[in-house]
Design an enzyme around this catalytic site. Structure first.
Site, PDB file in Angstrom:
ATOM      1  N   LYS A 305       0.859  -1.192   0.000  1.00 24.11           N
ATOM      2  CA  LYS A 305       0.000   0.000   0.000  1.00 24.11           C
ATOM      3  C   LYS A 305       0.898   1.247   0.000  1.00 24.11           C
ATOM      4  O   LYS A 305       1.840   1.330   0.769  1.00 24.11           O
ATOM      5  CB  LYS A 305      -0.879  -0.006   1.253  1.00 24.11           C
ATOM      6  CG  LYS A 305      -2.149   0.767   1.144  1.00 24.11           C
ATOM      7  CD  LYS A 305      -3.088   0.411   2.295  1.00 24.11           C
ATOM      8  CE  LYS A 305      -4.494   0.856   2.027  1.00 24.11           C
ATOM      9  NZ  LYS A 305      -5.450   0.369   3.020  1.00 24.11           N
ATOM     10  N   GLU A 386     -18.618  -5.900  10.736  1.00 19.91           N
ATOM     11  CA  GLU A 386     -19.564  -5.162  11.579  1.00 19.91           C
ATOM     12  C   GLU A 386     -20.601  -6.092  12.205  1.00 19.91           C
ATOM     13  O   GLU A 386     -20.989  -5.890  13.373  1.00 19.91           O
ATOM     14  CB  GLU A 386     -20.267  -4.083  10.758  1.00 19.91           C
ATOM     15  CG  GLU A 386     -19.391  -2.871  10.441  1.00 19.91           C
ATOM     16  CD  GLU A 386     -18.467  -3.088   9.254  1.00 19.91           C
ATOM     17  OE1 GLU A 386     -18.532  -4.161   8.627  1.00 19.91           O
ATOM     18  OE2 GLU A 386     -17.663  -2.185   8.953  1.00 19.91           O
ATOM     19  N   ARG A 414     -25.468  -3.046   7.697  1.00 18.97           N
ATOM     20  CA  ARG A 414     -25.350  -4.498   7.478  1.00 18.97           C
ATOM     21  C   ARG A 414     -25.435  -5.289   8.770  1.00 18.97           C
ATOM     22  O   ARG A 414     -25.479  -6.507   8.762  1.00 18.97           O
ATOM     23  CB  ARG A 414     -24.085  -4.852   6.720  1.00 18.97           C
ATOM     24  CG  ARG A 414     -22.794  -4.505   7.359  1.00 18.97           C
ATOM     25  CD  ARG A 414     -21.612  -5.084   6.584  1.00 18.97           C
ATOM     26  NE  ARG A 414     -21.718  -4.875   5.143  1.00 18.97           N
ATOM     27  CZ  ARG A 414     -20.733  -5.217   4.291  1.00 18.97           C
ATOM     28  NH1 ARG A 414     -19.631  -5.771   4.742  1.00 18.97           N
ATOM     29  NH2 ARG A 414     -20.847  -5.008   3.006  1.00 18.97           N
TER      30      ARG A 414
HETATM   31  C1  LIG Z   1     -18.466  -2.631   5.407  1.00 22.44           C
HETATM   32  C2  LIG Z   1     -17.324  -1.641   5.391  1.00 22.44           C
HETATM   33  N1  LIG Z   1     -16.683  -1.356   6.546  1.00 22.44           N
HETATM   34  C3  LIG Z   1     -15.680  -0.463   6.563  1.00 22.44           C
HETATM   35  C4  LIG Z   1     -15.289   0.165   5.408  1.00 22.44           C
HETATM   36  C5  LIG Z   1     -14.200   1.221   5.451  1.00 22.44           C
HETATM   37  N2  LIG Z   1     -13.041   0.809   4.646  1.00 22.44           N
HETATM   38  C6  LIG Z   1     -12.840   1.238   3.421  1.00 22.44           C
HETATM   39  S1  LIG Z   1     -11.471   0.597   2.720  1.00 22.44           S
HETATM   40  C7  LIG Z   1     -11.106  -0.247   4.149  1.00 22.44           C
HETATM   41  C8  LIG Z   1      -9.888  -1.103   4.234  1.00 22.44           C
HETATM   42  C9  LIG Z   1      -9.900  -2.080   3.090  1.00 22.44           C
HETATM   43  O1  LIG Z   1      -8.768  -2.908   3.208  1.00 22.44           O
HETATM   44  P1  LIG Z   1      -8.451  -3.881   1.995  1.00 22.44           P
HETATM   45  O2  LIG Z   1      -9.683  -4.610   1.591  1.00 22.44           O
HETATM   46  O3  LIG Z   1      -7.297  -4.702   2.396  1.00 22.44           O
HETATM   47  O4  LIG Z   1      -8.087  -2.911   0.786  1.00 22.44           O
HETATM   48  P2  LIG Z   1      -6.790  -1.969   0.653  1.00 22.44           P
HETATM   49  O5  LIG Z   1      -7.221  -0.592   1.102  1.00 22.44           O
HETATM   50  O6  LIG Z   1      -5.718  -2.561   1.505  1.00 22.44           O
HETATM   51  O7  LIG Z   1      -6.459  -2.020  -0.812  1.00 22.44           O
HETATM   52  C10 LIG Z   1     -12.073  -0.049   5.096  1.00 22.44           C
HETATM   53  C11 LIG Z   1     -12.081  -0.663   6.451  1.00 22.44           C
HETATM   54  C12 LIG Z   1     -15.992  -0.147   4.226  1.00 22.44           C
HETATM   55  N3  LIG Z   1     -15.703   0.448   3.055  1.00 22.44           N
HETATM   56  N4  LIG Z   1     -16.975  -1.063   4.242  1.00 22.44           N
HETATM   57 MG   LIG Z   2      -5.315  -4.418   2.235  1.00 23.19          MG
END
Ligand SMILES: Cc1ncc(C[n+]2csc(CCOP(=O)(O)OP(=O)(O)O)c2C)c(N)n1
Ligand SMILES: [Mg+2]
Ligand SMILES: CC(=O)[C@@H](O)[C@H](O)COP(=O)(O)O
Length: 658
Positions: A305, A386, A414
């Site tokens: 990242k 969640e 959700r």
């Molecule tokens: C249901 C839900 N909870 C929380 C979020 C907030 N959120 C957005 S991106 C993220 C992290 C995602 O991590 P990952 O899937 O590993 O993707 P990366 O950013 O590392 O590419 C979170 C917690 C969300 N979008 N949806």
């Molecule tokens: Mg990730």
């Protein structure tokens, strides 16, 4: 929407954007995936470098998800070289990492990214036929992939692929495992799951799955043998290098020998990897191999990242997961709703050793970092989960703790069933702190926190507080955690906290923020939380039109305060104003409370229109729904006039056809 079968049917929407062809010539020659496929391999590192430079330049200016997109540059290039979008469907889980995909599908105008009229920060079918999932809630892509694959197979379209890119964080969401359980049953359809494993959500991804991915990624024995393989083979004349290249691309041959048994294979899914997600050639090789299986397969890509931008690479907190616009960064950092909560919950934690906190992979964004630092044993990061967070909170409450579950309001959607039947049914003292409640704006329709005041109205026993400013947030948080036999909710919007507004009086248990001179009044304006300034402005405008308005803030909006019907009885019109969808919100509850008390005063309910809002600013979204002082005054006046207008006595029964 027709499902495009051939790229030509869906000409790319080329939004050229600012002409940076001088500095990004390779990128500016890309008007669609065909151009990416036409590039000779030796030009790909140059394209990747231009994309990174473009991302840093543009997103630093507009704000957005810089870190996640820097991490998928090579991966996205390889995806568009191996698969033929939109015939092959590319799905992006959460969608915040789809900027590069947009750039390679003819959209380079990032000048107004996430602003009204500019590109969305997430995939958008209106923007391009290459986009599918618009919902920014995590962990959904694999379920979409399961459904798409089944649909195409039923139509006999097995010559196309479905590809889902899912992050290691999104994989901690329960839906992802529900989908994998079903995808494992698909035998004859090319469904490729690309695990974009950068080891992070915001912070490092937590949990057993994260540990398993780490084991796959960093198995020492596996790496040592690999090194031996590389050195040994590179010393081997003629056959050495090509053999290493083959092994390097898909390290499966070596991995099987030394790496831990793979969870995905235990589920019956083929597994390819781990692959260096920043080596386009290696990823292409892995994707081609995966595509060739003709059945579901996991391609495990190891990415970083923030890759390629040192400040992001060195940003331990979240690798520039989401950066503010340059203008916002330049502004003096005013106190936010989140920071007020963050400070107060630490103080509460000092006084209440039973108070614990739960986050769903968003410790810092929801304001729990300070609490975690002060009480490291009393904070639980459950991953992007969640539903589990809520029912685990019920367990904690039944075990004698008082959990504070801090989420963005939209993400509680959700976990509604868990709030209703795992928490409220059992009378658990759980406090939900919902940040980003109401219109958020720039993150598009699925990020507006506009549903909680409606959804939660139906939960028996649950109480909802909506603070109008920082002082009330501190008070209401304490009142909420003092309730130990029912769930409580404290919700507030994104951004700078409203200036404290003291009540001028208290009447029937409600804070009176403004009242007309004299004892008589015409309109009662019920202001919900941060709508106070809008409502005071509306009252002032009404006063100038000769209508005497009282403005009250109930603080607790569920249950409707007992004194409100009595207060309404002393007025001729009630207007409710809330930063939530109009349907089933506080306005509806107030109208019902008046009816139940036989107080027959009309209620005009002002709230967000019950629709999905395109991305824009919070102010733009509120204004679109008439949630401004002018519009609220206008609505009140219109209702007042309609009530005052004489009703013509019908000469015939209303049902008689005219
Ligand atoms: C249901 C839900 N909870 C929380 C979020 C907030 N959120 C957005 S991106 C993220 C992290 C995602 O991590 P990952 O899937 O590993 O993707 P990366 O950013 O590392 O590419 C979170 C917690 C969300 N979008 N949806
Ligand atoms: Mg990730
Ligand atoms: C994609 C996602 O869900 C989060 O990254 C979100 O965009 C953050 O929103 P804020 O910028 O309001 O914290």
């Amino acid at each position: 929407m027709t499902d495009p079968r051939d790229p030509q049917e869906t000409p790319p929407v080329v939004t050229p954007g600012a002409d940076t062809s001088g500095t990004h010539p390779l990128l500016h020659a890309i008007d669609g995936p065909a151009d990416v496929r036409a590039l000779p391999p030796e030009r790909l590192p140059g394209l990747a470098a231009e994309i990174r430079d473009f991302l840093v330049t543009q997103v630093s200016r507009t704000g957005g998800h810089l870190g996640p997109n820097l991490g998928v540059v090579e991966l996205t290039i390889a995806l568009h070289r191996v698969f033929r979008s939109p015939a092959d469907r590319l799905l992006w889980d959460t969608g915040h990492q789809a900027y590069v995909h947009k750039m390679l599908t003819g959209r380079r105008d990032f000048g107004r990214l996430r602003s009204r009229g500019g590109l969305s920060g997430y995939p958008s079918r209106e923007e391009s036929g290459h986009d599918v999932i618009e919902n920014s809630h995590a962990s959904t892509a694999l379920s979409y992939a399961d459904g798409l694959a089944k649909a195409y197979r039923l139509r006999g379209e097995t010559d196309r692929s479905v590809v889902a890119v899912v992050g290691d964080g999104a994989l901690t969401g329960g839906m992802a495992w529900e989908a994998l359980n079903n995808i494992a049953l698909i035998e004859d359809f090319p469904l490729v799951i690309v695990v974009n494993d950068n080891g992070r959500s915001y912070a490092r991804t937590r949990g057993g799955l994260a540990d398993h991915l780490t084991a796959l990624r960093t198995s020492q024995r596996y790496e040592r043998v690999l090194e031996w393989g590389k050195e040994g083979l590179e010393r081997t004349p003629v056959v050495g290098r090509p053999l290493y290249t083959a092994l390097h691309g898909v390290k499966k041959g070596l991995k099987d020998l030394v790496a831990p048994q793979c969870l995905f294979e235990d589920l019956g899914l083929k597994y390819v990897g781990p692959v260096d997600g920043h080596d386009v050639e290696a990823v292409e090789e892995a994707l081609r191999r995966a595509k060739g299986f003709g059945s579901p397969v996991i391609v495990h890509c190891i990415t970083e990242k923030g890759r390629g931008h040192r400040p992001a690479e060195e940003h331990e907190a979240d690798r520039f997961h989401a950066v503010d616009a340059a203008a916002a960064l330049a502004a003096p950092r005013a106190e936010s709703w989140t920071s007020v909560f963050s400070e107060e919950v630490v103080k509460v934690g000092a006084e209440r050793p039973d108070v614990v906190a739960i986050t769903a992979a968003m410790l810092r964004p929801v304001g729990l970092a300070a609490f975690a630092e002060a009480y490291p044993d009393r904070v639980f990061d459950v991953g992007i989960a969640e539903q589990h967070a809520v029912t685990s909170a019920a367990g904690l409450a039944l075990g004698g703790a008082h959990p504070v579950v801090a989420l963005y309001a939209t993400f509680l959607n959700r976990a509604f069933d868990q709030v209703l039947l795992d928490v409220a049914l059992h009378g658990c003292g759980v406090t939900f702190v919902l940040d980003r409640a109401g219109a958020t704006g720039s993150d598009g329709p699925s990020h507006n926190g506009m549903w909680d005041l409606s959804l939660l109205q139906v939960v028996p026993g649950l109480r909802i507080a909506v603070p109008r400013d920082g002082a009330r947030l501190r008070q209401l948080l304490r009142e909420a955690v003092a309730v130990d036999d029912a769930p409580t909710v404290v919700r507030f919007p994104k951004g700078v906290v409203a200036a404290d507004r003291e009540a001028v009086a208290v009447a029937h248990g409600l804070d009176v923020l403004a009242r007309p001179a004299g004892d008589d009044a015409d309109v009662l304006i019920v202001s919900v939380g941060p709508m106070a300034e809008v409502c005071l402005g509306a009252a002032e405008r009404l006063g100038r039109r000769g209508l005497r308005a009282t403005v009250v803030d109930p603080r607790w909006v569920k249950p409707v305060p007992e004194g409100l019907p009595e207060l309404a009885r002393r007025h001729r019109l009630v207007v409710t104003v809330e930063d939530n969808g109009r349907v089933g919100g506080v306005g509806s509850a107030v109208a019902q409370a008046l009816e139940d008390a036989s107080v027959h005063v009309p209620v005009r309910q002002v709230g967000l229109a019950q629709r999905f809002f395109a991305h824009g600013t919070r102010g733009e979204v509120l204004e679109e729904s008439g949630i401004t002082a002018d519009d609220v005054a206008r609505a009140a006046q219109a209702t007042w006039d309609a009530l005052a207008a004489p009703r013509p006595h019908p000469t015939r029964h209303p049902t008689e056809l005219s």
